[in-house]
Design a protein around this motif. Structure first.
Motif, PDB file in Angstrom:
ATOM      1  N   LYS A   1     -49.230  -6.624 -36.966  1.00  7.34           N
ATOM      2  CA  LYS A   1     -50.437  -5.864 -37.322  1.00  7.34           C
ATOM      3  C   LYS A   1     -51.696  -6.657 -36.970  1.00  7.34           C
ATOM      4  N   GLN A   2     -51.715  -7.947 -37.288  1.00 10.44           N
ATOM      5  CA  GLN A   2     -52.873  -8.782 -36.962  1.00 10.44           C
ATOM      6  C   GLN A   2     -53.084  -8.847 -35.454  1.00 10.44           C
ATOM      7  N   LEU A   3     -52.003  -9.050 -34.725  1.00  8.71           N
ATOM      8  CA  LEU A   3     -52.079  -9.112 -33.263  1.00  8.71           C
ATOM      9  C   LEU A   3     -52.617  -7.804 -32.701  1.00  8.71           C
ATOM     10  N   SER A   4     -52.093  -6.697 -33.188  1.00 12.44           N
ATOM     11  CA  SER A   4     -52.550  -5.385 -32.729  1.00 12.44           C
ATOM     12  C   SER A   4     -54.029  -5.174 -33.039  1.00 12.44           C
ATOM     13  N   ASN A   5     -54.439  -5.504 -34.251  1.00 10.66           N
ATOM     14  CA  ASN A   5     -55.841  -5.322 -34.640  1.00 10.66           C
ATOM     15  C   ASN A   5     -56.785  -6.165 -33.789  1.00 10.66           C
ATOM     16  N   ILE A   6     -56.430  -7.415 -33.587  1.00  7.82           N
ATOM     17  CA  ILE A   6     -57.284  -8.318 -32.798  1.00  7.82           C
ATOM     18  C   ILE A   6     -57.357  -7.854 -31.344  1.00  7.82           C
ATOM     19  N   MET A   7     -56.205  -7.471 -30.775  1.00  6.89           N
ATOM     20  CA  MET A   7     -56.202  -7.020 -29.384  1.00  6.89           C
ATOM     21  C   MET A   7     -57.030  -5.747 -29.225  1.00  6.89           C
ATOM     22  N   GLU A   8     -56.894  -4.825 -30.175  1.00  3.17           N
ATOM     23  CA  GLU A   8     -57.673  -3.590 -30.090  1.00  3.17           C
ATOM     24  C   GLU A   8     -59.166  -3.879 -30.237  1.00  3.17           C
ATOM     25  N   MET A   9     -59.510  -4.780 -31.146  1.00  6.37           N
ATOM     26  CA  MET A   9     -60.913  -5.137 -31.350  1.00  6.37           C
ATOM     27  C   MET A   9     -61.504  -5.742 -30.066  1.00  6.37           C
ATOM     28  N   ARG A  10     -60.771  -6.643 -29.437  1.00  5.92           N
ATOM     29  CA  ARG A  10     -61.261  -7.259 -28.195  1.00  5.92           C
ATOM     30  C   ARG A  10     -61.348  -6.243 -27.062  1.00  5.92           C
ATOM     31  N   PHE A  11     -60.366  -5.355 -26.988  1.00  7.79           N
ATOM     32  CA  PHE A  11     -60.377  -4.344 -25.941  1.00  7.79           C
ATOM     33  C   PHE A  11     -61.551  -3.394 -26.150  1.00  7.79           C
ATOM     34  N   ASN A  12     -61.767  -2.972 -27.398  1.00  5.10           N
ATOM     35  CA  ASN A  12     -62.913  -2.103 -27.696  1.00  5.10           C
ATOM     36  C   ASN A  12     -64.225  -2.789 -27.331  1.00  5.10           C
ATOM     37  N   GLN A  13     -64.303  -4.081 -27.599  1.00  2.00           N
ATOM     38  CA  GLN A  13     -65.501  -4.853 -27.250  1.00  2.00           C
ATOM     39  C   GLN A  13     -65.726  -4.809 -25.732  1.00  2.00           C
ATOM     40  N   SER A  14     -64.663  -4.993 -24.970  1.00  2.00           N
ATOM     41  CA  SER A  14     -64.773  -4.957 -23.508  1.00  2.00           C
ATOM     42  C   SER A  14     -65.136  -3.567 -22.996  1.00  2.00           C
ATOM     43  N   LEU A  15     -64.624  -2.535 -23.661  1.00  4.47           N
ATOM     44  CA  LEU A  15     -64.861  -1.160 -23.215  1.00  4.47           C
ATOM     45  C   LEU A  15     -66.269  -0.658 -23.515  1.00  4.47           C
ATOM     46  N   LYS A  16     -67.000  -1.381 -24.361  1.00  2.00           N
ATOM     47  CA  LYS A  16     -68.367  -0.957 -24.700  1.00  2.00           C
ATOM     48  C   LYS A  16     -69.241  -0.806 -23.464  1.00  2.00           C
ATOM     49  N   GLN A  17     -68.995  -1.618 -22.441  1.00  2.00           N
ATOM     50  CA  GLN A  17     -69.826  -1.540 -21.235  1.00  2.00           C
ATOM     51  C   GLN A  17     -69.695  -0.187 -20.540  1.00  2.00           C
ATOM     52  N   TRP A  18     -68.594   0.548 -20.824  1.00  2.00           N
ATOM     53  CA  TRP A  18     -68.404   1.884 -20.254  1.00  2.00           C
ATOM     54  C   TRP A  18     -68.589   2.963 -21.324  1.00  2.00           C
ATOM     55  N   ASP A  19     -69.038   2.562 -22.515  1.00  3.12           N
ATOM     56  CA  ASP A  19     -69.244   3.475 -23.638  1.00  3.12           C
ATOM     57  C   ASP A  19     -67.948   4.188 -24.010  1.00  3.12           C
ATOM     58  N   LEU A  20     -66.858   3.418 -24.083  1.00  4.59           N
ATOM     59  CA  LEU A  20     -65.538   3.957 -24.420  1.00  4.59           C
ATOM     60  C   LEU A  20     -64.908   3.176 -25.561  1.00  4.59           C
ATOM     61  N   THR A  21     -63.984   3.846 -26.269  1.00  6.23           N
ATOM     62  CA  THR A  21     -63.116   3.168 -27.226  1.00  6.23           C
ATOM     63  C   THR A  21     -61.721   3.087 -26.607  1.00  6.23           C
ATOM     64  N   SER A  22     -60.851   2.297 -27.210  1.00  6.60           N
ATOM     65  CA  SER A  22     -59.495   2.181 -26.669  1.00  6.60           C
ATOM     66  C   SER A  22     -58.764   3.526 -26.736  1.00  6.60           C
ATOM     67  N   SER A  23     -58.999   4.312 -27.776  1.00  2.24           N
ATOM     68  CA  SER A  23     -58.355   5.632 -27.874  1.00  2.24           C
ATOM     69  C   SER A  23     -58.823   6.551 -26.753  1.00  2.24           C
ATOM     70  N   GLN A  24     -60.115   6.539 -26.487  1.00  6.60           N
ATOM     71  CA  GLN A  24     -60.658   7.369 -25.406  1.00  6.60           C
ATOM     72  C   GLN A  24     -60.106   6.903 -24.063  1.00  6.60           C
ATOM     73  N   PHE A  25     -60.056   5.592 -23.871  1.00  5.25           N
ATOM     74  CA  PHE A  25     -59.551   5.069 -22.612  1.00  5.25           C
ATOM     75  C   PHE A  25     -58.074   5.418 -22.423  1.00  5.25           C
ATOM     76  N   SER A  26     -57.297   5.389 -23.496  1.00  8.21           N
ATOM     77  CA  SER A  26     -55.879   5.743 -23.397  1.00  8.21           C
ATOM     78  C   SER A  26     -55.711   7.169 -22.890  1.00  8.21           C
ATOM     79  N   VAL A  27     -56.549   8.069 -23.354  1.00 12.53           N
ATOM     80  CA  VAL A  27     -56.487   9.464 -22.898  1.00 12.53           C
ATOM     81  C   VAL A  27     -56.867   9.542 -21.419  1.00 12.53           C
ATOM     82  N   VAL A  28     -57.904   8.820 -21.020  1.00  9.22           N
ATOM     83  CA  VAL A  28     -58.310   8.807 -19.607  1.00  9.22           C
ATOM     84  C   VAL A  28     -57.156   8.288 -18.743  1.00  9.22           C
ATOM     85  N   MET A  29     -56.508   7.204 -19.170  1.00  8.35           N
ATOM     86  CA  MET A  29     -55.396   6.645 -18.386  1.00  8.35           C
ATOM     87  C   MET A  29     -54.221   7.620 -18.336  1.00  8.35           C
TER      88      MET A  29
END
Length: 149
Positions: A13-41
């Motif tokens: 759970k900790q690993l998942s939370n941290i990875m999602e938090m970092r991924f969301n941080q990276s996706l901010k430059q495209w104004d996306l969340t990880s959930s939104q990006f998953s749908v796009v992919m």
């Protein structure tokens, strides 16, 4: 012998939370969340078929209102288009816009960078073992045992 202080569920759970938090941080430059990006992919990888919101719900084990919210935001951000089925107006088909299609190489590069950082210092042998163990854990958690029948 397994250490008494190791809590597998909490660690995952900790690993998942941290990875999602970092991924969301990276996706901010495209104004996306990880959930939104998953749908796009998902749409990118299934361009050969018509995808509707129900298929997204099933693919990601999400409830209808959650998918509706994700789709609404992706439409507002011009990453996808919603198209009604002419025979059944309750069905929305989803298509990527050019802007949505352009995301793949950019974000995949970022995913590679994040994975490289995450797995830094782990030997190829240990990565192979990690993959093997995670596959076994997934099998264990998705396959009913004899006492569950």
């Amino acid at each position: 012998m397994r250490r008494e202080t190791f809590n597998f569920g909490r660690s995952v759970k900790q690993l998942s939370n941290i990875m999602e938090m970092r991924f969301n941080q990276s996706l901010k430059q495209w104004d996306l969340t990880s959930s939104q990006f998953s749908v796009v992919m998902y749409l990118l990888h299934n361009q050969d078929q018509e995808i509707n919101q129900k298929m997204i719900e099933e693919a990601f084990l999400l409830k209808g209102p959650t998918v509706t919210g994700i789709v609404k935001r992706l439409v507002e951000k011009d990453f996808i288009l919603r198209r009604l089925d002419p025979q059944d107006r309750r069905i929305n088909y989803l298509e990527l816009t050019k802007k949505g299609q352009a995301l793949e190489p950019l974000v995949c590069k970022e995913i590679t960078r994040l994975e490289t950082d995450t797995l830094r210092g782990i030997s190829a042998e240990h990565l192979d073992l990690l993959e093997e163990l995670l596959i076994q854990v997934l099998k264990n958690i998705t396959t009913p045992t004899a006492d569950q029948d």
